[in-house]
Scaffold this motif. Structure first.
Motif, short mmCIF file in Angstrom:
data_model
loop_
_atom_site.label_atom_id
_atom_site.label_comp_id
_atom_site.label_asym_id
_atom_site.label_seq_id
_atom_site.Cartn_x
_atom_site.Cartn_y
_atom_site.Cartn_z
N THR A 195 0.84 -1.20 0.00
CA THR A 195 0.00 0.00 0.00
C THR A 195 0.87 1.25 0.00
OG1 THR A 195 -1.82 -1.13 1.12
CG2 THR A 195 -1.79 1.28 1.24
N TRP A 196 1.94 1.22 0.77
CA TRP A 196 2.88 2.35 0.79
C TRP A 196 3.46 2.58 -0.60
CZ3 TRP A 196 8.06 2.43 -0.53
CH2 TRP A 196 8.76 3.61 -0.22
N LEU A 197 3.89 1.51 -1.24
CA LEU A 197 4.49 1.65 -2.57
C LEU A 197 3.45 2.14 -3.58
CD1 LEU A 197 6.98 1.34 -4.32
CD2 LEU A 197 6.32 -1.04 -4.75
N TYR A 198 2.26 1.62 -3.48
CA TYR A 198 1.18 2.06 -4.37
C TYR A 198 0.95 3.57 -4.24
CZ TYR A 198 -3.64 2.83 -5.94
OH TYR A 198 -4.77 3.33 -6.55
N GLU A 199 0.86 4.04 -3.02
CA GLU A 199 0.59 5.46 -2.80
C GLU A 199 1.74 6.34 -3.29
OE1 GLU A 199 -0.29 5.61 1.35
OE2 GLU A 199 -2.37 4.93 1.09
N GLN A 200 2.96 5.88 -3.09
CA GLN A 200 4.11 6.66 -3.55
C GLN A 200 4.17 6.73 -5.07
OE1 GLN A 200 5.86 8.44 -1.45
NE2 GLN A 200 4.81 7.55 0.31
N LEU A 201 4.01 5.61 -5.73
CA LEU A 201 4.08 5.59 -7.20
C LEU A 201 2.89 6.29 -7.83
CD1 LEU A 201 5.34 1.94 -7.86
CD2 LEU A 201 6.65 4.07 -8.07
N ASN A 202 1.75 6.22 -7.18
CA ASN A 202 0.53 6.81 -7.74
C ASN A 202 0.60 8.34 -7.78
OD1 ASN A 202 -1.95 6.19 -8.96
ND2 ASN A 202 -3.07 6.62 -7.08
N ARG A 203 1.53 8.91 -7.03
CA ARG A 203 1.70 10.37 -7.03
C ARG A 203 2.51 10.86 -8.23
NH1 ARG A 203 3.34 10.48 -0.75
NH2 ARG A 203 1.30 10.94 0.16
N ILE A 204 3.19 9.95 -8.89
CA ILE A 204 4.05 10.33 -10.01
C ILE A 204 3.19 10.43 -11.26
CG2 ILE A 204 6.06 9.67 -11.36
CD1 ILE A 204 7.09 8.15 -8.91
N GLU A 205 3.27 11.55 -11.93
CA GLU A 205 2.38 11.85 -13.05
C GLU A 205 2.42 10.81 -14.15
OE1 GLU A 205 1.46 15.56 -16.13
OE2 GLU A 205 2.99 15.76 -14.58
N GLN A 206 3.58 10.26 -14.40
CA GLN A 206 3.75 9.31 -15.50
C GLN A 206 3.20 7.92 -15.18
OE1 GLN A 206 7.84 9.06 -16.74
NE2 GLN A 206 7.45 7.56 -18.36
N VAL A 207 2.92 7.67 -13.89
CA VAL A 207 2.50 6.34 -13.43
C VAL A 207 0.99 6.30 -13.23
CG1 VAL A 207 2.78 4.60 -11.62
CG2 VAL A 207 4.72 6.01 -12.31
N GLY A 208 0.39 5.16 -13.51
CA GLY A 208 -1.03 5.00 -13.28
C GLY A 208 -1.38 3.58 -12.88
N PHE A 209 -2.48 3.44 -12.16
CA PHE A 209 -3.03 2.13 -11.80
C PHE A 209 -4.49 2.13 -12.25
CE2 PHE A 209 0.49 2.80 -8.89
CZ PHE A 209 1.13 1.57 -8.89
N PRO A 210 -4.75 1.89 -13.53
CA PRO A 210 -6.11 2.01 -14.08
C PRO A 210 -7.14 1.13 -13.39
CG PRO A 210 -4.50 1.86 -15.84
CD PRO A 210 -3.78 1.55 -14.58
N GLY A 211 -6.70 0.02 -12.84
CA GLY A 211 -7.63 -0.87 -12.15
C GLY A 211 -7.67 -0.64 -10.66
N GLY A 212 -7.01 0.43 -10.19
CA GLY A 212 -6.89 0.66 -8.75
C GLY A 212 -5.89 -0.32 -8.14
#
Length: 240
Positions: A15-32
């Protein structure tokens, strides 16, 4: 486009890694977070549904972060590799004793039980359950995914490093994904890694978990060529 997967381990900082990467504009998690396609939804949803989640934009770094994928069988991992041969894999390892305890506490909450309402045997049964043992079988997971994708495609991270040096870990992950880490990330990355309700492991259960994971940890440290003796030293009569 789908560029990477984080396959766990459960209760190890995903969850920590998800939140950190999700803040980066170039990164996305389309399925959550936790799409659960390959371990569950593939039964009811066609492959086209999964593939449609991700864009065709080659400049996008998109991920699927589902810890349950650590337990996928060889055939499913091979199918993923055939579809996404350049996929990068991230696996976070946490002391399996601590992981098992954290997982048991999560199960306790889901069962609407309080910690003082359950016996040691309830926890022991959970520790020995097929699911808990499989989620702590790090060596099997790594051998499976490395064997199919190649060792260079599988990035291992250690939970204790996230706790001690979160910015360096995030930088390492970004390098692996060929991402530029934003300058502001250094001030945001110090957030506490979610570790559950925080109840200390019962003294009576320490030798149970030590006995359960002593040999797997010994084998894992030989496989990784990494000293993991601290994973056992606080829980049993001797270290690795």
């Amino acid at each position: 486009m789908l560029t990477f997967m984080c396959i766990g381990a459960q209760k190890s900082g995903t969850t920590w890694l998800y939140e950190q990467l999700n803040r980066i504009e170039q990164v996305g998690f389309p399925g959550g977070k936790e799409v659960h396609y390959w371990n569950a939804r593939h039964v009811s949803e066609p492959l086209e549904w999964y593939q449609s989640l991700f864009s065709t934009d080659v400049t996008r770094i998109e991920g699927d972060m589902t810890p349950a994928y650590a337990m996928l069988c060889d055939a499913t991992v091979k199918q993923i590799q055939q579809l996404y041969p350049k996929l990068k894999i991230i696996f976070i390892l946490r002391n399996p004793i601590e992981r098992a305890w954290s997982s048991a506490l999560m199960a306790l909450k889901r069962a609407e039980l309080e910690i003082d309402e359950v016996s040691d045997q309830w926890f022991i049964d959970h520790f020995n359950s097929r699911g808990s043992r499989a989620r702590g079988a790090y060596e099997s997971t790594l051998r499976r995914w490395r064997g199919i994708f190649g060792e260079e495609a599988v990035k291992t991270i250690f939970y204790q490093d996230i706790q001690r040096h979160p910015y360096l870990v995030l930088q390492d992950v970004c390098d692996f994904l060929q991402l530029d880490l934003p300058v502001k990330a250094e001030s945001q990355v110090q957030e506490r890694v979610f570790a559950g309700p925080g109840y200390p492991l019962r003294e009576s259960l320490k030798p149970v978990l030590w006995a359960l994971y002593r040999e797997p940890v010994q084998s894992l440290q030989l496989y990784l060529q990494k000293d993991l003796s601290d994973w056992l030293s606080d829980y049993g009569p001797s270290s690795v």
